[in-house]
Design an enzyme around this catalytic site. Sequence first.
Site, PDB file in Angstrom:
ATOM      1  N   THR A  94      81.331  57.202  24.983  1.00 58.75           N
ATOM      2  CA  THR A  94      82.702  58.226  25.080  1.00 58.75           C
ATOM      3  C   THR A  94      83.894  58.420  25.992  1.00 58.75           C
ATOM      4  O   THR A  94      83.757  56.399  26.896  1.00 58.75           O
ATOM      5  CB  THR A  94      82.531  59.240  25.981  1.00 58.75           C
ATOM      6  N   ASP A  95      85.011  58.385  26.528  1.00 60.64           N
ATOM      7  CA  ASP A  95      85.805  58.376  27.231  1.00 60.64           C
ATOM      8  C   ASP A  95      85.835  59.030  28.770  1.00 60.64           C
ATOM      9  O   ASP A  95      84.860  59.384  29.032  1.00 60.64           O
ATOM     10  CB  ASP A  95      87.706  59.225  27.150  1.00 60.64           C
ATOM     11  N   ALA A  96      86.500  59.175  29.287  1.00 65.67           N
ATOM     12  CA  ALA A  96      86.496  59.046  30.573  1.00 65.67           C
ATOM     13  C   ALA A  96      85.905  60.582  30.675  1.00 65.67           C
ATOM     14  O   ALA A  96      85.112  61.671  32.132  1.00 65.67           O
ATOM     15  CB  ALA A  96      87.146  59.538  31.937  1.00 65.67           C
TER      16      ALA A  96
END
Length: 150
Positions: free
Chosen positions: A27-29
């Site tokens: 996942t990203d931020a």
Amino acid sequence: MIELGHETGRKPPFKYSAFTRVGFSDTDAQGIVYYGRYLPYFDLARVEYHRHLKLLPEHAGEEQFVMRASTVEYLAPARFDDLLEIFIRLKRIGRTSTTYECATYRVDDDVLMVADQTLVLIDLEERKAAAIPDWYRDTIKAFEGDDCET
């Protein structure tokens, strides 16, 4: 032998699927899966599909399938810890290449993401495309039936 995948009739023409859970590193931020991170999920399903059909040991010889093309149509984001079911089928066998169709659904709400992948069988020593053997073609056709184009 433990299989991470299973035969299924839930999403025809798919006959096989595998489960995975979204890891934090996928996942990203914002906690959303970037479309490029779906490729390992498709790889997992493809390997389990081959394991189920007992095609993995035969690939260790003089020839090996390599990725030629992959398309990801990003329809909806998955998030950290989502359970995903990746449906996979071999939809076309050519002379030297195979085309897989993957359909990934988030289990909780059945939301879809799709990908197609084309692999080419390569002679590792000569580094060129090789004809797909009849035994491989026959094994796939026995499982997929008329849903696989040859």
